[in-house]
Design an enzyme around this catalytic site. Structure first.
Site, PDB file in Angstrom:
ATOM      1  N   SER A 125     -12.000 -22.729 -27.364  1.00  0.00           N
ATOM      2  CA  SER A 125     -11.886 -21.364 -27.834  1.00  0.00           C
ATOM      3  C   SER A 125     -11.728 -20.361 -26.701  1.00  0.00           C
ATOM      4  O   SER A 125     -11.574 -19.175 -26.933  1.00  0.00           O
ATOM      5  CB  SER A 125     -13.136 -21.004 -28.660  1.00  0.00           C
ATOM      6  OG  SER A 125     -14.312 -21.083 -27.830  1.00  0.00           O
ATOM      7  N   SER A 135     -14.526 -26.217 -24.716  1.00  0.00           N
ATOM      8  CA  SER A 135     -13.824 -24.935 -24.812  1.00  0.00           C
ATOM      9  C   SER A 135     -13.490 -24.285 -23.483  1.00  0.00           C
ATOM     10  O   SER A 135     -12.797 -23.273 -23.456  1.00  0.00           O
ATOM     11  CB  SER A 135     -14.638 -23.954 -25.678  1.00  0.00           C
ATOM     12  OG  SER A 135     -14.534 -24.299 -27.038  1.00  0.00           O
ATOM     13  N   LYS A 151     -14.827 -13.886 -21.309  1.00  0.00           N
ATOM     14  CA  LYS A 151     -14.572 -14.234 -22.699  1.00  0.00           C
ATOM     15  C   LYS A 151     -15.196 -13.195 -23.634  1.00  0.00           C
ATOM     16  O   LYS A 151     -16.298 -12.705 -23.391  1.00  0.00           O
ATOM     17  CB  LYS A 151     -15.160 -15.625 -22.966  1.00  0.00           C
ATOM     18  CG  LYS A 151     -14.834 -16.239 -24.301  1.00  0.00           C
ATOM     19  CD  LYS A 151     -15.329 -17.690 -24.332  1.00  0.00           C
ATOM     20  CE  LYS A 151     -14.949 -18.404 -25.627  1.00  0.00           C
ATOM     21  NZ  LYS A 151     -15.320 -19.843 -25.583  1.00  0.00           N
TER      22      LYS A 151
END
Length: 438
Positions: free
Chosen positions: A153, A177, A77
């Site tokens: 996210s 997330s 990420k």
């Protein structure tokens, strides 16, 4: 080699000489470059990746000791620091930031032989659990239907896995997330037991965050194409920092599916599931029962799911207050009371897991929904509040318990089932998800 193989399968093929790390890495980079639909991977470093892959193949040929992820190309990420790649948190203000060092989990992945080829997209400052978009890199789309969200996210990582653009991904989970994107994209995602994976190297660019022993509800965890990949990723990244510290992943309670006692709740008035989600989960429970799995319906005794979801909301507000967003968030007596409630909730769930091995519930009440650019407070999903997505993920988040989102096969959009297990018994949830998929 099958381009959709798992990380463990890729590592095994590389060790056996059935595939080369160089070939897999070249092919992966080519697929990322060719993608014009999903927009999941926002930055790559081909020269580094190919050099590392060549070195990995040479190590195989020389008979060197090989790590469990040796030669496997993967992504992390955008919010996780990787030296040589930008860490932007999807914010144009950080577009040029290059971290000076790897995050602890990245160091550990590399020590296990993984090759970090690039970064996956995130929502701006990780500020949305349901969608992934930012001014710097744009919007990530769901590979199953580009008009729909991949979740947020960590939507970039989940979408990349579903689209065959990475073999393994590492994300973060504050408000679902990892689990929500995994459910919406039809992949596996693990929120580990709180604190198991060090958070070093996971913060917005700027001065280091002040040291605090106050509980941090954020977790770093893997997303993968199989439950077994989750186990491998956690085994190589978990444990405290420091040379004198040691850690191991506790073995699962059972290795046969029929030995599991499974608590089940598939619906609740605060976040009623859609017909599509309800049918998929109900069919799965029926199938497990027919295989001899012991099914125990109902919430744990002493758990009020609505109260716990509300308490989790308080904890998130407190988290942001501690990070400077609202110094007048709540008076001290209320904070003390909420901490008592949080620990009481964990104790209640731990007592439940003395007799029950895992608890299964929806990851979200819905499948992936269409992109929605309206202001956060105006968004709805099928007429329901946008933040209803948080209800089902809140209980494991409040208590710090490990939770796996596992995909349930459907003829339509993916559906996720959440498997929660006892504190520090991550592999019990992982193993159940692995066995239940068979």
């Amino acid at each position: 080699m099958n381009r959709l193989c798992t990380a463990n399968q890729a590592a095994a093929a590389i060790r056996a000489g059935q595939a080369s790390s160089r070939e897999l890495t070249e092919d992966l980079l080519a697929r990322i470059t060719a993608d014009t639909t999903v927009n999941a991977i926002v930055e790559t470093r081909p020269e580094y990746a190919l050099q590392a892959a060549t070195a990995a193949d040479e190590a195989v040929a020389s008979g060197a000791d090989l790590g469990p992820l040796h030669g496997v190309p993967m992504t992390v990420k955008d919010a996780i620091n990787v030296a040589g790649l930008h860490t932007t948190w999807g914010d144009p203000a950080f577009a040029d930031y290059l971290p000076p060092a790897d995050a602890t989990l990245v160091e550990r992945l590399k020590s296990a032989g993984a090759i970090i080829v690039g970064k996956s997209n995130v929502h701006t400052m990780l500020g949305d659990f349901g969608q992934t978009a930012n001014e710097l890199y744009g919007r990530t789309n769901n590979p199953h239907d580009p008009a729909r969200t991949p979740g947020g996210s960590s939507g970039g990582g989940a979408a990349a896995l579903a689209a065959g653009l990475t073999y393994l991904e590492y994300g973060s989970d504050l408000v679902g997330s990892i689990r929500l994107p995994a459910a919406y994209c039809g992949v596996y995602g693990l929120k580990p037991t709180a604190g198991v994976v060090p958070l070093n190297g996971f913060q917005p660019p700027g001065p280091p965050a002040p040291i605090t022993e106050f509980p941090n509800p954020s977790s770093l965890g893997p997303l993968a194409s199989s439950a077994a990949d989750l186990r491998t990723a956690l085994e190589v990244t978990g444990g405290p920092t420091g040379k004198a510290m040691s850690w191991h992943l506790e073995p699962p309670r059972h290795r046969r599916l029929t030995d599991y006692r499974v608590g089940v709740v598939l619906d609740h008035p605060d976040a009623p599931v859609t017909d599509e989600v309800g049918k998929a989960l109900s069919d799965k429970i029926d199938a497990l029962a027919s295989q001899g799995v012991k099914i125990v319906e109902g919430w744990p005794e002493g758990v009020d799911p609505s109260d716990q979801a509300e308490d989790f909301g308080f904890q998130i507000g407190l988290f942001f207050a501690l990070h400077g967003e609202d110094s007048d968030f709540a008076p001290l007596p209320q904070i003390i009371e909420q901490e008592r409630r949080r620990m009481a909730a964990r104790a209640t769930w731990q007592a439940y897991f003395q007799d029950i091995d895992v608890f299964l519930c929806p990851t979200s009440f819905t499948t992936a929904f269409p992109h929605d650019d309206r202001p956060f407070e105006e968004r709805t999903i099928d007429g329901r509040p946008y933040d209803a997505q948080v209800f089902w993920i809140s209980h494991a988040s409040l208590t710090g318990l490990p939770a796996v989102s596992m995909p349930i096969p459907t003829a339509g959009l993916p559906v996720g089932a959440q498997v929660i297990s006892a504190f520090h018994e991550d592999d019990t949830a992982i193993t159940f998800a692995e066995l239940a998929a068979g």
